[in-house]
Design an enzyme around this catalytic site. Structure first.
Site, short mmCIF file in Angstrom:
data_model
loop_
_atom_site.label_atom_id
_atom_site.label_comp_id
_atom_site.label_asym_id
_atom_site.label_seq_id
_atom_site.Cartn_x
_atom_site.Cartn_y
_atom_site.Cartn_z
N HIS A 51 0.84 -1.19 0.00
CA HIS A 51 0.00 0.00 0.00
C HIS A 51 0.88 1.25 0.00
O HIS A 51 2.07 1.19 0.34
CB HIS A 51 -0.89 0.00 1.24
CG HIS A 51 -1.97 -1.06 1.17
ND1 HIS A 51 -2.91 -1.23 2.16
CD2 HIS A 51 -2.25 -1.99 0.23
CE1 HIS A 51 -3.71 -2.22 1.83
NE2 HIS A 51 -3.35 -2.70 0.67
N GLU A 53 1.17 3.72 1.96
CA GLU A 53 1.83 4.09 3.22
C GLU A 53 3.09 3.25 3.46
O GLU A 53 4.11 3.77 3.91
CB GLU A 53 0.86 3.88 4.40
CG GLU A 53 -0.42 4.71 4.33
CD GLU A 53 -1.57 3.98 3.66
OE1 GLU A 53 -1.34 3.28 2.65
OE2 GLU A 53 -2.71 4.09 4.15
N CYS A 90 -1.92 -0.74 7.62
CA CYS A 90 -1.12 0.48 7.54
C CYS A 90 -1.31 1.36 8.78
O CYS A 90 -0.34 1.94 9.29
CB CYS A 90 -1.48 1.27 6.28
SG CYS A 90 -1.03 0.41 4.77
#
Ligand SMILES: [Zn+2]
Ligand SMILES: [Zn+2]
Lengths: 164, 342
Positions: A51, A53, A90
């Site tokens: 992802h 992040e 995350c």
């Protein structure tokens, strides 16, 4: 005030959309500078955990190596701007690193780790503050555009407008 | 219970090994990590008004009329009538028996055949999910039950036979090697392995390397190695390190194309995963998770049970306790654990 950091994150999300990834973008700000710019690379890496992040965290680790900074110290001063509410994974990673703050756009009804699915802050002794709803319409529009298009991998999300 | 000891006549290496493996089986137990709703034997209760049936000739008519005039959708799992009488309606705290009866009459119920002296009774509020819950519920009121045979097997501890457990032990032993390496190289002393249970093929082994990088929990490393073996991956240097092992994609003629590369795979990990790792396995569509010992920050049984969150789009099964004490021992000798917070 239109926020330039969220604009940058939205640009990264747009880039993700063009690359056929779930359009989420993220920037890390440290001492007023962008030190990491990330977007989803789940399809590219064939790794469903890549992802925006986490990609920013990897970049920050590299940035710290190059600039001889302590990763944990830098992360605790980082402001995170991300177009969508961080997922449970995350959000947990961000809390565990005690980032200074997280500003996000629209809600993440399927996986959200702040208010949507699970409040991960409750699992950490010293959680980071998170605030949502910034430029949420633009962030949501990108997600809608993505799920409107052909996407063989993901089920259709139940996207709702943020109500706050 | 102790495993049956085989008499070892020959001192050949493999026989001794087999003997040791069998003996080790007796030292650990696998526990499923299930939803609290399923684990509990407690029956949630709800107040209803029940009235005696004084003339059984009216029973079937009364059931029909009550179901038409006063259906109770939340109590579909209960029979309307039992030896104790007929369920008239729900019994809110402030509602007297007289009011309950009057309401039914107002709605047009012919009370012939009823004692017309409703009394408050507690009945099971939700459908039973397990046989044990069913048996408890039946003590209060007759109810319907659709047995989930797989779940009953899991609950009875009969899901895995000795062959399965030997295999689990074998994989966890591999994880322990990685955990030892992690402990020696500045990690948290945790090892993880991804296996394709259909082919009995180990896809990746990863070790916790958070001393070097915060996010390198064993599970995260192992997942990335699986991606690597399918032509992807983000942490490429992992693939070269000693105790990380990703089987080359070429051994698998059909490369998976999507990002959900752990579909159908099982993950073994020496310590209960944290919430980040637990969610990473949801994203990766892992089939089952087997872990050794619990962790104070664990998200598959200790702080929460992420695998039971109904709103998530994927759910894996979780089993705990494989070689628990060995897994725990590595942690207690690992200096890193005094400082980690998840
Ligand atoms: Zn995420
Ligand atoms: Zn973890």
């Amino acid at each position: 005030m239109v926020n330039k950091w969220m604009d940058e994150a939205l640009d990264l999300a747009t880039e993700a959309l063009k690359a056929g990834e779930v359009p989420v973008g993220c920037v890390f700000i440290y001492n007023g500078d962008v030190i990491a710019k990330g977007r989803n690379t789940v399809n590219e890496t064939r790794n469903a955990t890549r992802h925006a992040e986490l990609n920013c965290m990897d970049q920050t680790a590299e940035w710290c190596m190059e600039n001889v900074h302590d990763f944990a110290t830098v992360m605790s001063a980082v402001q995170v701007w991300v177009t969508v509410e961080p997922c449970i994974m995350c959000a947990s990673a961000l809390h565990s690193l005690h980032v200074a703050g997280v500003m996000y756009g629209c809600k993440n009804d399927r996986f959200g780790g702040h208010i949507s699915v699970l409040n991960t802050a409750l699992l950490f002794p010293d959680p980071s503050p998170m605030v949502g709803g910034l430029e949420s319409d633009r962030a949501m529009q990108l997600l809608k555009d993505f799920y409107k298009g052909t996407n063989a991998n993901a089920p259709h999300p139940k996207v709702k407008k943020i109500t706050t | 219970m102790h495993s049956k000891r085989r008499k070892v006549e020959s001192s050949s290496h493999s026989d001794t090994n087999r003997h040791d493996e069998q003996e080790a089986l007796g030292k650990w137990q696998v526990t499923p990590v299930l939803d609290d709703d399923v684990m509990s034997d407690k029956v949630m209760l709800l107040d209803v008004y029940v009235d005696k049936v004084t003339d059984p000739k009216h029973t079937s008519r009364l059931i029909r009329d009550l179901n038409a005039l006063c259906p109770i959708p939340s109590l579909q799992h209960l029979k309307r009538v039992s030896k104790l009488g007929m369920i008239l309606n729900l019994a809110p705290e402030e509602e007297t028996p007289e009011i309950c009866l009057q309401k039914l009459k107002d709605w047009g119920l012919d009370t012939a055949g009823l004692g017309c002296e409703p009394r408050r009774l507690q009945v099971p509020a939700v459908p039973p999910r397990t046989r044990r819950q069913y048996e408890e519920a039946m003590k209060l009121w007759p109810c319907n039950f659709h047995e989930n045979r797989y779940l009953e097997k899991v609950l009875s501890g009969k899901l895995f036979d000795d062959t399965d457990r030997l295999e689990q032990q074998k994989y966890m032993t591999k994880c322990l090697e990685a955990a030892r390496y992690s402990s020696e190289s500045g990690g948290a002393g945790v090892g993880a392995l991804v296996v394709d249970p259909a082919k009995k093929q180990i896809i990746a082994i990863g070790y916790d390397d958070r001393g070097r990088y915060h996010l390198k929990h064993a599970v995260m490393v192992a997942i990335d190695l699986v991606s690597h073996s399918h032509g992807g991956g983000a942490w490429t240097e992992e693939a070269r390190s000693r105790y990380s092992h990703g089987s080359p994609g070429s051994s698998d003629p059909v490369l998976k194309t999507g990002p959900y590369i752990c579909t159908g795979y099982d993950v073994y990990v020496t310590r209960e995963p944290c919430v980040m790792c637990a969610m990473a396995m949801v994203h990766s569509r892992v089939r089952r998770v087997f872990y050794g010992c619990p962790s104070p920050h664990g998200a598959l049984g200790t702080t929460i049970k992420l695998n039971t969150l109904k709103c998530l789009n994927h759910h894996y099964e979780v089993f705990a306790g494989i070689l628990e004490s060995e897994c725990k021992n590595i942690l207690t000798t690992c200096p890193k654990n005094s400082v980690v917070n998840f």
